[in-house]
Design an enzyme around this catalytic site. Sequence first.
Site, PDB file in Angstrom:
ATOM      1  N   LYS A   1     -18.640 126.386  42.026  1.00 16.46           N
ATOM      2  CA  LYS A   1     -17.794 127.080  42.907  1.00 16.46           C
ATOM      3  C   LYS A   1     -16.518 127.002  42.013  1.00 16.46           C
ATOM      4  O   LYS A   1     -15.488 127.928  41.934  1.00 16.46           O
ATOM      5  CB  LYS A   1     -17.606 126.956  44.201  1.00 16.46           C
ATOM      6  CG  LYS A   1     -19.111 127.380  45.106  1.00 16.46           C
ATOM      7  CD  LYS A   1     -18.789 126.814  46.423  1.00 16.46           C
ATOM      8  CE  LYS A   1     -20.001 127.472  47.227  1.00 16.46           C
ATOM      9  NZ  LYS A   1     -21.216 127.068  46.891  1.00 16.46           N
TER      10      LYS A   1
ATOM     11  N   ARG B   1     -28.526 134.878  42.021  1.00 12.54           N
ATOM     12  CA  ARG B   1     -30.157 134.959  42.580  1.00 12.54           C
ATOM     13  C   ARG B   1     -30.015 136.006  43.278  1.00 12.54           C
ATOM     14  O   ARG B   1     -29.003 136.625  43.723  1.00 12.54           O
ATOM     15  CB  ARG B   1     -30.438 133.648  43.221  1.00 12.54           C
ATOM     16  CG  ARG B   1     -29.731 133.358  44.318  1.00 12.54           C
ATOM     17  CD  ARG B   1     -30.157 132.078  45.261  1.00 12.54           C
ATOM     18  NE  ARG B   1     -29.170 131.670  46.086  1.00 12.54           N
ATOM     19  CZ  ARG B   1     -28.669 132.208  47.159  1.00 12.54           C
ATOM     20  NH1 ARG B   1     -29.278 133.262  47.654  1.00 12.54           N
ATOM     21  NH2 ARG B   1     -27.958 131.511  48.146  1.00 12.54           N
TER      22      ARG B   1
END
Length: 666
Positions: free
Chosen positions: A123, A298
């Site tokens: 992140k 994903r």
Amino acid sequence: MASRQYRRFRTLLIANRGEIACRVIRTARAMGLRTVAVYSEADRDALHVAMADEAVLLGPARARDSYLNIERVIDAARKTGAQAVHPGYGFLSENADFAQACADAGLVFVGPTAAMMTAMGSKSGSKALMEKAGVPLVPGYHGEAQDEATLAKAADRIGFPVLVKASAGGGGRGMRVVGSSGELAAAVVSAKREAKAAFGDDRMLIEKYVQNPRHIEVQVIGDSHGNLLSLFERECTLQRRHQKVIEEAPSPTLDAEQREAVCAAARKAAAAVNYVGAGTIEFVSDGKDVFFIEMNTRLQVEHPVTELITGIDLVEWQLRVAFGEKLPLKQDQIKLNGHAIEARVYAENPQKNFMPSVGRIRTWRTPAETDGLRIDAGYRAGDTVSPHYDAMLAKVIAWAPTRDAAIDRLHRGLEETDVRGVVTNIPFLAALVTHPKVRANAIDTGFIERELKNLTPDAAAPGDLELCAAVAAILQQEHQAARAEPHSPWHTSGWTPVGRRQRVFSFRHGQGGEHKVTLTYGNGPPTLSTGTHEFAFASLPADGGFDLTLNGAKSRIAAVVEGHEVYLRTRNGRFDLHWVDPFGGDDEEQVGEDKIVAPLPGTVVALLAEEGATLEKGAAILTLEVMKMEQTLRAPFAGVLKVIKCKVGDIVQEGVELAEIEPAAA
């Protein structure tokens, strides 16, 4: 280090379990691929194992010994001749080491490269990239220094409230909202502990907490030929503990101009790393502007809503990209059609702070997948929900031309789903999607917490319909059992008792009190009396239950009778009744209220009070890690903590006594 390979393959190993493994297997088989499942000892009889062409045991139930063990997954691929690996979501799906291990083993990884994952999976690192690319960011701290003083200084600079979250995390794990400087240190310790357990990485970042936020995300997909597309946006604002509960597409919040702007920002974000594969760019919105949160490298849990509004099978596109093919469509060929909305069905008890529920599923009934309804499930009747993994059982998804119609269809799909053996959040979901403010899109990410009491009301008391239905359900079961007995008098055509007979049924309900129903039968039509009303009644078997007619009015009833427990679904809702044994033997051992017991198997991760401490009602006593989420056990009343019977690190079973409280003197 081996470079990324794109090539056509014939055998696909799915490195996951549950609903997503089943979902990938369905598309892979439709494309003519041979499928290989992997499983832990706890999942030996799981649905995804039964669906696959082959299956390989990875190891014990603990995820780190099975689904998170890279070496064992790679070895399973070698043993079965698999040429490619689909990681699903969760587990190893965003693990760059796993993606690289697949490449080094000569396996096609169905997803981005390890380098792309590393760039976008952190992140803090991804935010630095986005800042450079000109993608709007929430003010925050994404640095490497993780000492308490640095984090405290950063939080003060940003200004409270702030959001503390795991740099490597997702799904709400390792995330805390902190309202003041005094709360920061404890929140960081707890978030780090949860992040370390879930992801093996306890690095934190701190961001400004956007008030009344909305969660908007954009589906992207890229191929190895330089093509990168966005497939519109999803809104995932309805969350609890930072975990998505309801997702829909497109966002009812954005107009056409805002939609194009956020999709363009998402394409820019993915292009910053030349992204290949399916991914999601997540944004938070304050109602006017959108800010980049993170990229999930994903397939997302909520991908079906995008599939339903675009007509695109995202798993098929993932596999075609992995084959080395070009994406089948250009950006201007992707059309938005109608509205889709999804609800996540979990084995959890909303009445008990959403505590996970484990056990064997005795009944699994879902409606037909017609009229825009889709159900992606990872379980079936007879399967066991274990405490070792995420508690999601299935997703119920609905499509319709309009948002209101899609909500109606989703509500019907939820109402017609019956799961017994474990407690589920289905009634909570049904109440949520039909809430007037959800209909009006007057929501933010804190909506569920604020409305929780209204969304989890006490169970309604049974009325005449339910009491009569309970009797009819028991009679139907007894009749079926009698027909199976060759010497039963029910086999004799025209057999009937002489004269009129009566039989009294007694039922208990969670709201207290005992309800009696009198069945009168024999010569003449049977009747049921609830004490206040008498009904002529008849019942006929129907799919999943029966049709009950009372004084000429017919109602469809769904029913399950398990010993003396009767479950009913009527037009008035869902009801659990206990049929009182007319011969006694109904007493159950009660756990004393002064005992703090483990609600589920778990690990003690923190002791939050000391023996001898004076506690107020609701005071935190200890923290258990259950299904990868932390659960704090609290004092049920004011008193003194008499004894603690566990220590940090203890693995405890359900029902084990952990502490004892002595009530305060009156």
